[in-house]
Design a protein around this motif. Structure first.
Motif, PDB file in Angstrom:
ATOM      1  N   LYS A  77      17.108 -48.847   0.142  1.00 30.87           N
ATOM      2  CA  LYS A  77      17.495 -49.126  -1.244  1.00 30.87           C
ATOM      3  C   LYS A  77      16.380 -48.796  -2.229  1.00 30.87           C
ATOM      4  CE  LYS A  77      20.461 -52.998  -0.019  1.00 30.87           C
ATOM      5  NZ  LYS A  77      20.294 -54.438   0.223  1.00 30.87           N
ATOM      6  N   HIS A  78      15.158 -48.651  -1.733  1.00 31.82           N
ATOM      7  CA  HIS A  78      14.031 -48.429  -2.630  1.00 31.82           C
ATOM      8  C   HIS A  78      13.841 -46.951  -2.902  1.00 31.82           C
ATOM      9  CE1 HIS A  78      11.868 -52.540  -2.096  1.00 31.82           C
ATOM     10  NE2 HIS A  78      13.169 -52.678  -2.109  1.00 31.82           N
ATOM     11  N   ALA A  79      13.419 -46.659  -4.146  1.00 28.79           N
ATOM     12  CA  ALA A  79      13.275 -45.258  -4.547  1.00 28.79           C
ATOM     13  C   ALA A  79      12.248 -44.527  -3.677  1.00 28.79           C
ATOM     14  CB  ALA A  79      12.863 -45.187  -6.014  1.00 28.79           C
ATOM     15  N   VAL A  80      11.160 -45.243  -3.312  1.00 28.41           N
ATOM     16  CA  VAL A  80      10.096 -44.569  -2.560  1.00 28.41           C
ATOM     17  C   VAL A  80      10.589 -44.057  -1.220  1.00 28.41           C
ATOM     18  CG1 VAL A  80       8.109 -45.699  -3.634  1.00 28.41           C
ATOM     19  CG2 VAL A  80       9.289 -46.839  -1.761  1.00 28.41           C
ATOM     20  N   ASN A  81      11.562 -44.741  -0.648  1.00 25.22           N
ATOM     21  CA  ASN A  81      12.080 -44.332   0.656  1.00 25.22           C
ATOM     22  C   ASN A  81      12.695 -42.940   0.573  1.00 25.22           C
ATOM     23  OD1 ASN A  81      14.699 -44.261   2.490  1.00 25.22           O
ATOM     24  ND2 ASN A  81      13.114 -45.460   3.533  1.00 25.22           N
ATOM     25  N   LYS A  82      13.396 -42.697  -0.521  1.00 25.81           N
ATOM     26  CA  LYS A  82      14.035 -41.393  -0.696  1.00 25.81           C
ATOM     27  C   LYS A  82      12.989 -40.347  -1.097  1.00 25.81           C
ATOM     28  CE  LYS A  82      17.685 -39.269  -3.256  1.00 25.81           C
ATOM     29  NZ  LYS A  82      18.307 -39.333  -4.594  1.00 25.81           N
ATOM     30  N   LEU A  83      12.102 -40.757  -2.016  1.00 26.33           N
ATOM     31  CA  LEU A  83      11.128 -39.791  -2.553  1.00 26.33           C
ATOM     32  C   LEU A  83      10.169 -39.291  -1.489  1.00 26.33           C
ATOM     33  CD1 LEU A  83      10.307 -41.502  -5.944  1.00 26.33           C
ATOM     34  CD2 LEU A  83      11.442 -39.304  -5.650  1.00 26.33           C
ATOM     35  N   LYS A  84       9.792 -40.157  -0.567  1.00 24.59           N
ATOM     36  CA  LYS A  84       8.809 -39.724   0.426  1.00 24.59           C
ATOM     37  C   LYS A  84       9.398 -38.667   1.359  1.00 24.59           C
ATOM     38  CE  LYS A  84       9.601 -42.652   4.341  1.00 24.59           C
ATOM     39  NZ  LYS A  84       9.222 -43.453   5.421  1.00 24.59           N
ATOM     40  N   ARG A  85      10.732 -38.550   1.360  1.00 22.47           N
ATOM     41  CA  ARG A  85      11.351 -37.530   2.204  1.00 22.47           C
ATOM     42  C   ARG A  85      11.650 -36.246   1.427  1.00 22.47           C
ATOM     43  NH1 ARG A  85      16.224 -39.917   3.754  1.00 22.47           N
ATOM     44  NH2 ARG A  85      15.729 -41.915   2.792  1.00 22.47           N
ATOM     45  N   SER A  86      11.247 -36.237   0.146  1.00 20.36           N
ATOM     46  CA  SER A  86      11.448 -35.047  -0.682  1.00 20.36           C
ATOM     47  C   SER A  86      10.686 -33.867  -0.087  1.00 20.36           C
ATOM     48  CB  SER A  86      10.956 -35.342  -2.094  1.00 20.36           C
ATOM     49  OG  SER A  86      10.482 -34.168  -2.716  1.00 20.36           O
ATOM     50  N   HIS A  87      11.199 -32.665  -0.329  1.00 26.09           N
ATOM     51  CA  HIS A  87      10.475 -31.492   0.196  1.00 26.09           C
ATOM     52  C   HIS A  87       9.154 -31.285  -0.525  1.00 26.09           C
ATOM     53  CE1 HIS A  87      12.736 -29.964  -3.250  1.00 26.09           C
ATOM     54  NE2 HIS A  87      11.806 -29.050  -3.356  1.00 26.09           N
ATOM     55  N   ARG A  88       8.965 -31.974  -1.655  1.00 29.32           N
ATOM     56  CA  ARG A  88       7.696 -31.857  -2.366  1.00 29.32           C
ATOM     57  C   ARG A  88       6.657 -32.863  -1.862  1.00 29.32           C
ATOM     58  NH1 ARG A  88       7.184 -32.570  -8.081  1.00 29.32           N
ATOM     59  NH2 ARG A  88       9.030 -33.896  -8.270  1.00 29.32           N
ATOM     60  N   ALA A  89       7.088 -33.792  -1.019  1.00 30.47           N
ATOM     61  CA  ALA A  89       6.193 -34.901  -0.671  1.00 30.47           C
ATOM     62  C   ALA A  89       5.116 -34.464   0.306  1.00 30.47           C
ATOM     63  CB  ALA A  89       7.006 -36.037  -0.066  1.00 30.47           C
ATOM     64  N   PHE A  90       3.892 -34.942   0.075  1.00 24.01           N
ATOM     65  CA  PHE A  90       2.802 -34.736   1.044  1.00 24.01           C
ATOM     66  C   PHE A  90       1.860 -35.936   1.005  1.00 24.01           C
ATOM     67  CE2 PHE A  90       0.987 -33.143  -2.901  1.00 24.01           C
ATOM     68  CZ  PHE A  90      -0.338 -33.523  -2.837  1.00 24.01           C
ATOM     69  N   GLN A  91       1.116 -36.079   2.064  1.00 20.24           N
ATOM     70  CA  GLN A  91       0.073 -37.103   2.101  1.00 20.24           C
ATOM     71  C   GLN A  91      -1.268 -36.391   2.098  1.00 20.24           C
ATOM     72  OE1 GLN A  91       2.075 -38.188   5.616  1.00 20.24           O
ATOM     73  NE2 GLN A  91       1.886 -40.381   5.201  1.00 20.24           N
ATOM     74  N   VAL A  92      -2.292 -37.069   1.645  1.00 17.81           N
ATOM     75  CA  VAL A  92      -3.608 -36.431   1.609  1.00 17.81           C
ATOM     76  C   VAL A  92      -4.189 -36.436   3.013  1.00 17.81           C
ATOM     77  CG1 VAL A  92      -5.928 -36.547   0.677  1.00 17.81           C
ATOM     78  CG2 VAL A  92      -3.985 -37.057  -0.778  1.00 17.81           C
TER      79      VAL A  92
END
Lengths: 446, 229
Positions: free
Chosen positions: B195-210
């Motif tokens: 239900k949280h926005a971050v859950n969806k956003l972290k799976r975005s094709h733009r998402a990366f971790q440092v």
């Protein structure tokens, strides 16, 4: 103070420094106490104002204290390890050397072991290490192995000293209560000698793995992190080799200094220096081999973060120290010690001093560059130690010299009973031993 | 159990620095003078990297806010000798200031250099002393500090939710930096909760971790910048 009715004693020279004290001794002690007092003052100031009085900052948050910690603990490998190995391998030439080496260990280990406390932001909470210690942390491994090494090496220093303390007791040297207490009722009976020998045998075997573990574990402080330049599998042996290397150099310096000051030329002969300096040369080459492997693997892999640290060492702000380290640790000892003409006592002294400086620089080169080059795009760190760090460094060295001088004034620096044993028994023993090395001779007709 | 995490959309970040200011006041981070700051003793839980590209006059700047990444596999907590820093069951990497002995091992072990140390006694100008946040302790000198994802706000939110007799929802607990962000570039929530926005956003094709290759599993994701035609 020697009584006139004393029977003839061959090793009078070894006891003379304990019975007679010249003005030079007191002058040195006063100078050293001044240095120590100033170091104490700067430390109190650091406790009051915080670590801000040092040159440490972000990202180089470890500096002189950790460098000196590794350095002093490295020097401590002189003693016990070398003396244990020489005893174990039945090297007869060890006799005048072992105690001088062991004393270095005991004193330097105490100094080095206290260095992390200088580095703590909250020394008042130091006991948390014991009440809430996490055994998963390499720092706790250190606390454990250094205390074990300190316990083992002081006992290993003390046990072979008992017969000598009894000699001092019997001569009635003051303070009598001290020698009375420490000689532990030694009368030199056969039973006592057997127990003593057994104790030394057990200790020398036990002390070697402890000594190796100490410096391995110190290297783990760095190697267990994933920082470029530190996360290396050869760090354990590399640190142990470096430690023995600097330890031998420190031992040679001490031997040359006391040979001169206490007129021990009759005991510390050129042959002792020749043998020890050969060891120093071997360790120098071994050190170069390890350094070479360490840098070649990192350089060849060309991983960007590793490269940033390596280029900083090779060409960056710290590069003069890096190249000086190579000269001090490899080129100078190699040139001096590989040439029989320069392998004289002054030459060995120069090589040893150069190695001690070089090994200190090596600790600097290990600690600072990895911290100064963080992975994220921060500016490269700068570390300029302040007077606080320098005075505490000088204080550490002064404590070492003072400790050694006080020891030399209380106890003989060269083991008297071991020299006597060498004179009385070893010649026959070695001849017997030698014949067992040789192939058995078929019976010849006479 | 929630796994709190953050997503920062670099497309939306203008590099205004509001998050840095909000963080500094919220967490009572000590202010050091220009002299100390020049030595590299600036204390920041939230920092902004600025990257410059190109040569004058065709210069382009990129910004990247940097909180603590609250790794799931943190290199800093492993090495602490006294349990002063640890990862709690909700994934927050926290620091117990009264327990810290100031050995700085965690600071040295952090590959992201996000931890910092109190080199001197913290001081605030007289006018600011009454503005200190009462929910956050003031740290003495000689301890290591870090971003806490404003864990005190989580405690507050939990109490509030208990009074109102409901479950913790998205938006009940947000760190100060996320709350202040004027362009809405930062998102915060439970990474595991659909239900949280971050859950969806972290799976975005733009998402990366440092530096994901280090295996530290940071819980801060970035959405990479895209050229807008």
């Amino acid at each position: 103070m020697a009584d006139s009715h004393q029977t003839f004693f061959e090793d009078e020279e070894l006891i003379r420094p304990i019975e007679q004290t010249g003005p030079g001794f007191y002058a040195t002690v006063v100078v050293l106490l001044c240095v120590i007092a100033f170091a104490g003052y700067t430390y109190v100031r650091q406790v009051i104002y915080g670590l801000g009085v040092t040159g440490l900052a972000q990202p180089v948050s470890w500096g002189f204290y950790i460098i000196n910690f590794v350095f002093f603990i490295g020097i401590s490998h002189a003693g016990t390890l070398i003396s244990a190995i020489l005893r174990l391998s039945k090297a007869e030439w060890r006799r005048p050397i072992t105690r001088m080496a062991e004393v270095i260990t005991a004193i330097v280990l105490a100094i080095g072991g206290l260095h992390p406390i200088l580095d703590l932001g909250r020394p008042d909470r130091m006991l948390h290490l014991f009440t809430d210690g996490r055994l998963q942390s390499p720092l706790l491994w250190d606390v454990t192995s250094i205390t074990a090494y300190f316990a083992a090496s002081t006992v290993y220093l003390y046990i072979p000293m008992i017969p000598d303390i009894a000699i001092l007791r019997d001569r009635g040297i003051k303070p009598r209560w001290l020698y009375q207490f420490l000689s532990w009722g030694w009368q030199g009976t056969d039973h006592q000698k057997r127990v003593l020998e057994r104790a030394i045998n057990i200790l020398m075997v036990m002390v070697i793995p402890i000594a190796v573990s100490v410096h391995t574990v110190i290297s783990y402080i760095f190697a267990m992190t994933i920082q470029p330049g530190w996360h290396s599998t050869i760090f354990g042996p590399y640190f142990v080799v470096g430690a023995i290397f600097s330890g031998i150099a420190a031992l040679l310096i001490v031997m040359i200094a006391f040979r001169k000051a206490f007129h021990l030329e009759n005991y510390l002969k050129e042959i002792h220096f020749k043998y020890l300096s050969t060891l120093l040369l071997i360790m120098s080459i071994l050190w170069f081999y390890f350094t070479f492997s360490e840098y070649l693997t990192a350089y060849y892999g060309h991983e960007p973060n590793e490269m940033r640290v390596i280029l900083y060492k090779f060409f960056g702000a710290i590069s003069p120290y890096f190249w000086l380290m190579g000269v001090c640790n490899f080129i100078i000892p190699l040139v001096i010690l590989a040439n029989p003409k320069t392998r004289t006592i002054p030459g060995i002294l120069i090589a040893s001093i150069s190695v001690v400086i070089g090994m200190w620089l090596e600790r600097l080169i290990i600690v600072v560059p990895s911290l100064a080059n963080p992975r994220l795009p921060y500016p490269t760190g700068v570390y300029i130690p302040t007077l606080t760090e320098w005075s505490l460094f000088a204080g550490g060295i002064a404590v070492f010299i003072l400790g050694y001088l006080v020891f030399a004034k209380l106890f003989p620096l060269i083991s008297i009973w071991e020299i006597q044993e060498g004179r009385d028994h070893s010649i026959a023993e070695v001849t017997d031993r030698l014949t067992t090395y040789l192939p058995d001779q078929p019976l010849r007709k006479l | 159990m929630p796994r709190w995490g953050m997503v920062i959309d670099l497309n939306k970040c203008t590099g205004c620095g509001a998050c840095v200011v909000a963080c500094k006041t919220e967490l009572n981070v000590a202010i050091v003078g220009p002299e100390e700051s020049g030595k590299g003793r600036t204390m920041l839980c939230m920092d902004i990297f600025t990257f410059y590209e190109g040569e004058f006059p065709n210069v382009k700047t990129r910004h990247m806010p940097r909180p603590c990444f609250h790794c799931d596999n943190p290199p800093c907590t492993k090495v602490c000798p006294v349990r002063a820093t640890y990862r709690n069951e909700e994934g927050l990497v926290t620091q117990i200031y009264p327990q810290c002995i100031g050995c700085r091992y965690c600071q040295v072990a952090c590959p992201y250099t996000v931890k910092f140390f109190n080199w001197s006694k913290p001081e605030w100008p007289k006018e600011m002393r009454k503005a200190l946040n009462p929910d956050v302790s003031v740290r003495p000198d000689g301890v290591v500090e870090k971003c806490t994802f404003c864990v005190h706000r989580l405690q507050k939110a939990r109490e509030q939710v208990a009074v109102e007799n409901r479950e913790l929802e998205e938006g009940d607990y947000v760190p100060a930096c996320v709350e202040i962000c004027p362009t809405g570039a930062m998102y915060f929530g439970d990474l595991d909760n659909a239900k949280h926005a971050v859950n969806k956003l972290k799976r975005s094709h733009r998402a990366f971790q440092v530096m994901e290759d280090l295996g530290t599993e940071p819980k801060v994701y970035y959405l990479s910048e895209m050229e807008i035609e």
